[in-house]
Write an enzyme that holds these catalytic residues in place. Structure first.
Site, PDB file in Angstrom:
ATOM      1  N   TYR A  92       0.831  -1.211   0.000  1.00 16.26           N
ATOM      2  CA  TYR A  92       0.000   0.000   0.000  1.00 16.26           C
ATOM      3  C   TYR A  92       0.866   1.262   0.000  1.00 16.26           C
ATOM      4  O   TYR A  92       2.011   1.256   0.452  1.00 16.26           O
ATOM      5  CB  TYR A  92      -0.966   0.009   1.191  1.00 16.26           C
ATOM      6  CG  TYR A  92      -0.346   0.300   2.539  1.00 16.26           C
ATOM      7  CD1 TYR A  92      -0.236   1.605   3.031  1.00 16.26           C
ATOM      8  CD2 TYR A  92       0.113  -0.730   3.352  1.00 16.26           C
ATOM      9  CE1 TYR A  92       0.307   1.870   4.276  1.00 16.26           C
ATOM     10  CE2 TYR A  92       0.650  -0.480   4.597  1.00 16.26           C
ATOM     11  CZ  TYR A  92       0.750   0.826   5.055  1.00 16.26           C
ATOM     12  OH  TYR A  92       1.298   1.084   6.294  1.00 16.26           O
ATOM     13  N   CYS A  93       0.270   2.344  -0.534  1.00 18.09           N
ATOM     14  CA  CYS A  93       0.873   3.674  -0.481  1.00 18.09           C
ATOM     15  C   CYS A  93      -0.170   4.616   0.110  1.00 18.09           C
ATOM     16  O   CYS A  93      -0.980   4.218   0.939  1.00 18.09           O
ATOM     17  CB  CYS A  93       1.381   4.118  -1.850  1.00 18.09           C
ATOM     18  SG  CYS A  93       0.137   4.155  -3.165  1.00 18.09           S
ATOM     19  N   TRP A  94      -0.140   5.883  -0.281  1.00 22.30           N
ATOM     20  CA  TRP A  94      -1.039   6.857   0.340  1.00 22.30           C
ATOM     21  C   TRP A  94      -2.510   6.554   0.053  1.00 22.30           C
ATOM     22  O   TRP A  94      -3.330   6.475   0.952  1.00 22.30           O
ATOM     23  CB  TRP A  94      -0.668   8.261  -0.126  1.00 22.30           C
ATOM     24  CG  TRP A  94      -1.682   9.322   0.213  1.00 22.30           C
ATOM     25  CD1 TRP A  94      -2.417  10.053  -0.664  1.00 22.30           C
ATOM     26  CD2 TRP A  94      -2.100   9.745   1.515  1.00 22.30           C
ATOM     27  NE1 TRP A  94      -3.264  10.904   0.005  1.00 22.30           N
ATOM     28  CE2 TRP A  94      -3.088  10.743   1.344  1.00 22.30           C
ATOM     29  CE3 TRP A  94      -1.757   9.372   2.806  1.00 22.30           C
ATOM     30  CZ2 TRP A  94      -3.717  11.377   2.410  1.00 22.30           C
ATOM     31  CZ3 TRP A  94      -2.378  10.002   3.886  1.00 22.30           C
ATOM     32  CH2 TRP A  94      -3.350  10.996   3.671  1.00 22.30           C
TER      33      TRP A  94
END
Length: 346
Positions: A92-94
């Site tokens: 995951y990222c932002w």
């Protein structure tokens, strides 16, 4: 797209949770148990963002792609080279965008069952706030009350030792809750990371049994408690600790040794009371510190500052305080606290 997308409800299905955001983003908050493998570090993220604004999105994407590729290659060689084909990571990222997609694509091409978290960290943070608003209402809280130095935190420790459920807010916030409560050489977590830890702690509690918690102000150092938990505490049953003044003084001198060893820290912290006490009073307390008269100082601070403050706050907020069970202790030794804890409901 050559990878699958997963929802927050599926977290338990993965062998590893990988946060590809920058170290600064990760330090502020992250999914519990996640590891940080940034595809752009803090400096690179700023560099790409600046190029995006000042030159063009195309030039920023070219630079970003080169940096991301290099960083993913590094993580593959250093962190993931020994993972078997059956390994199943969640990335995951932002907000489930290009940073996590870049790693997920490469991992999928290798042959791993890589998934991207739908909505990224943003969706997780939204869920945390939703849960913090609802979880407290499900808990059978028993609020331990008592003025400063009455051993509330130590009783929580004893309750935990004897198998009772405890929600220790000061431990989660790395702060003891008063103007002198900052722990030496131990920074407080960010507000978001505190929220994450609090949510995780509440999710692990059995709602069919009592949960012991210490009475707190809305703020513990720089950390703010959720409104839902604060309100739930105020409406819950209370237990009040009553301890002789001499024992409270002895206990506080034992519990805050770093102030006795570094009296200049104590002078600095007492300076924050200038809004509520006169310059003459603060000067008098500073002179007591300089003389090493700590027992008298603690006794005066309790009588002139902490006890009146506690009385006003408790009577204003805790609606069931007058019905509280009284816990009379002559001693705050671990043995005495364990005896009290064993007689409280489990």
């Amino acid at each position: 797209m050559h990878f699958k997308v997963a929802k927050l409800s599926q977290l338990g299905q993965f062998d590893e949770i990988i946060d590809v955001r920058s170290p600064a983003e990760f330090a502020e908050d992250h999914l519990p148990g996640a590891i940080n493998c940034p595809v752009l570090d803090d400096e690179e993220r700023i560099q790409v963002g600046t190029l995006y604004k000042q030159v063009s999105p195309f030039e920023a994407r070219k630079l970003g792609a080169a940096l991301v590729a290099r960083n993913i290659a590094h993580h593959l060689q250093e962190r993931f080279h020994d993972k078997p084909k059956s390994w199943k990571p969640l990335i995951y990222c932002w907000r489930g965008g290009q940073r996590s997609a870049s790693m997920a694509i490469i991992f999928s091409q290798i042959g791993w069952a890589a998934h991207q978290l739908e909505g990224g960290y943003k969706s997780y943070r939204h869920q945390v706030l939703e849960d913090l608003a609802t979880l407290p209402e499900q808990l059978q809280l028993k609020v331990i009350c008592g003025p400063t130095g009455s051993g509330k935190s130590r009783l929580l420790d004893a309750l935990q030792r004897t198998g009772r459920q405890v929600l220790d807010l000061e431990a989660l916030a790395a702060h003891r809750g008063s103007v002198l409560g900052r722990l030496p050489d131990q920074p407080q977590p960010s507000q978001k990371w505190f929220d994450s830890k609090l949510r995780q702690a509440m999710q692990q509690l059995d709602t069919t049994h009592p949960v012991y918690i210490e009475s707190e102000s809305r703020k513990i150092g720089q950390i703010t408690l959720p409104d839902s938990l604060f309100s739930r505490m105020h409406a819950s049953d209370c237990l009040t600790m009553t301890v002789p003044l001499a024992e409270r003084v002895r206990f506080l001198l034992e519990d805050y040794p770093f102030y006795l060893q570094q009296p200049e820290r104590l002078v600095t912290q007492l300076g924050f009371l200038k809004a509520v006490h006169s310059r003459e009073q603060l000067q008098h307390w500073q002179e007591m510190i300089e003389r090493g008269d700590f027992a008298s100082l603690v006794e005066e601070l309790l009588g002139q500052h902490y006890d009146p403050l506690y009385s006003r706050s408790m009577n204003r907020h805790y609606s069931r305080l007058s019905l509280a069970e009284q816990l009379d202790l002559q001693s705050l030794t671990p043995a005495a606290l364990d005896t009290v804890a064993r007689h409280l409901p489990q």
